[in-house]
Design an enzyme around this catalytic site. Structure first.
Site, short mmCIF file in Angstrom:
data_model
loop_
_atom_site.label_atom_id
_atom_site.label_comp_id
_atom_site.label_asym_id
_atom_site.label_seq_id
_atom_site.Cartn_x
_atom_site.Cartn_y
_atom_site.Cartn_z
N LYS A 136 0.86 -1.19 0.00
CA LYS A 136 0.00 0.00 0.00
C LYS A 136 0.90 1.23 0.00
O LYS A 136 1.72 1.41 0.90
CB LYS A 136 -0.90 0.00 1.22
N LYS A 183 -2.19 -1.43 -3.84
CA LYS A 183 -3.06 -0.26 -3.75
C LYS A 183 -2.24 1.01 -3.81
O LYS A 183 -1.23 1.08 -3.11
CB LYS A 183 -3.80 -0.33 -2.41
C1 PBG Z 1 -7.12 3.72 5.55
C2 PBG Z 1 -7.61 3.42 4.19
C3 PBG Z 1 -7.50 4.29 3.11
C4 PBG Z 1 -8.12 3.67 2.02
C5 PBG Z 1 -8.60 2.43 2.45
N1 PBG Z 1 -8.27 2.29 3.80
C6 PBG Z 1 -6.94 5.65 3.04
C7 PBG Z 1 -5.63 5.95 3.59
O1 PBG Z 1 -4.74 5.08 3.72
O2 PBG Z 1 -5.44 7.11 3.94
C8 PBG Z 1 -8.21 4.30 0.67
C9 PBG Z 1 -9.27 3.79 -0.24
C10 PBG Z 1 -9.57 4.70 -1.37
O3 PBG Z 1 -8.93 5.75 -1.61
O4 PBG Z 1 -10.53 4.38 -2.10
N2 PBG Z 1 -7.03 2.71 6.43
#
Ligand code: PBG
Length: 335
Positions: A202, A256
């Site tokens: 991520k 991601k």
């Molecule tokens: C945070 C989380 C995020 C997303 C999913 N879980 C945002 C972040 O890490 O700040 C992002 C999903 C998206 O942008 O559609 N636990």
């Protein structure tokens, strides 16, 4: 793979593109409703569906309306929903205790879906950002995001979700060692068949902006997430993270964001052959929607092309806010 290509005119690639039938026969990858996981935002209240300005077509839903979404997903053949709670600011705290409250929004939504649509796979988010006032995924002390203390909280959160009936836990926090800790605790508590989909690679991405609006974490976020999420410049590190998380007990791994990171997906699938997923995140969704609303692109076709690209790169499935739209497009033969 060794490629042998005869020169033209012995080879003419256009022969197999001549008709729809020949193109169908020569098609290498497919997109199916079975490849979709639908992320859904949950809020408190009753009979409420509240639009999210930066994500046209996406809503925050009260638990009863999340159940409607699960019924819709089931009727379309979508196999899984992923729940993201918008937590009342009054319930956010420094220790994030609401995260493992058995009666928090996410856990209530899991139970409600499982009662109404038991065959629907329910995935959760395991991270602390919806439960504090600073928007970070972990516990914070003197501006530092604490790794091991956060894991203790994530384990409690995971057990509460498993207890509520979650099928797939999705740790999105990027703390080191959380998969092993979660797996050990799940086994010890008798939750032997609860699946973990690790957000293994991520990235610290600017593509999450609209999501943070949706869960009420954007105004709050202090600083950035670069001390725990990955540097977008790195690829080898993603392979090491995925290998580590698989070794610690992840059943599925995720990359991601999605479309800007297709190279990571392809590398991971080729190297490990594990069940591999992408998250087509909020910013990717918002860009396609905004351009479509302006008439600058054909939204339907771009949506389908973007999802086929994930399949071509090696994804077994995709988390996408387009899930119900894609399912309808596939059902109606608009592909
Ligand atoms: C945070 C989380 C995020 C997303 C999913 N879980 C945002 C972040 O890490 O700040 C992002 C999903 C998206 O942008 O559609 N636990």
């Amino acid at each position: 793979m060794r490629l042998t290509v005869a020169p033209t005119p012995t080879s003419r690639f256009r022969r197999l593109r001549k008709s729809a039938s020949l193109r169908a026969l020569a098609q290498e990858n497919t997109l199916s409703v079975q490849d979709l996981i639908w992320p859904v935002f949950v809020r408190d209240g009753n009979n409420l569906r509240e639009p999210i300005a930066s994500m046209p077509g996406v809503e925050r839903r009260s638990v009863d309306q999340v159940v409607r979404a699960a019924e819709e997903a089931a009727s379309l053949g979508i196999p899984a929903l992923c729940l993201f709670p918008y937590t009342d600011p009054a319930k956010r705290s420094e220790d994030c205790a609401e995260a493992w409250n058995p009666d928090n929004l996410a856990n209530r939504a899991i139970r409600a879906i499982k009662a109404a649509v038991p065959e629907m796979a329910v995935m959760t988010d395991v991270a602390l950002d919806p439960y504090n006032a600073h928007g970070h995924d972990g516990l914070v002390q003197d501006g530092i995001i604490l790794n091991d203390e956060t894991i203790e909280a994530l384990v409690k959160m995971s057990l509460a979700q498993a207890e509520s009936g979650a099928d797939i836990l999705g740790p999105s926090d990027m703390m080191d060692g959380r998969i092993g800790a979660m797996r050990g605790a799940l086994e010890a508590a008798g939750h032997k068949d609860v699946v973990i989909m690790s957000y293994a690679a991520k990235y610290a991405s600017a593509f999450y902006g609209p999501f943070r609006d949706a869960v009420g974490a954007s105004a709050a976020l202090k600083g950035d997430k670069k001390t725990y999420q990955m540097n977008p410049a790195n690829s080898d590190e993603a392979m090491r993270l995925i290998e580590r998380d698989l070794a610690e007990g992840a059943d599925m791994v995720m990359v991601k964001p999605g479309m800007p990171y297709l190279d990571i997906i392809h590398r991971a699938k080729t190297l490990f052959g594990a069940p591999t997923y992408a998250y087509q995140v909020s910013g990717e969704y918002a860009m396609i929607k905004a351009a479509a609303q302006n008439g600058w692109i054909d939204g339907d076709r771009v949506m389908l092309e973007s999802l086929m690209a994930f399949r071509r790169a090696g994804c077994d499935g995709v988390l996408t806010y387009f899930a119900p739209e894609v399912a309808r497009a596939l059902r109606d033969g608009r592909v």
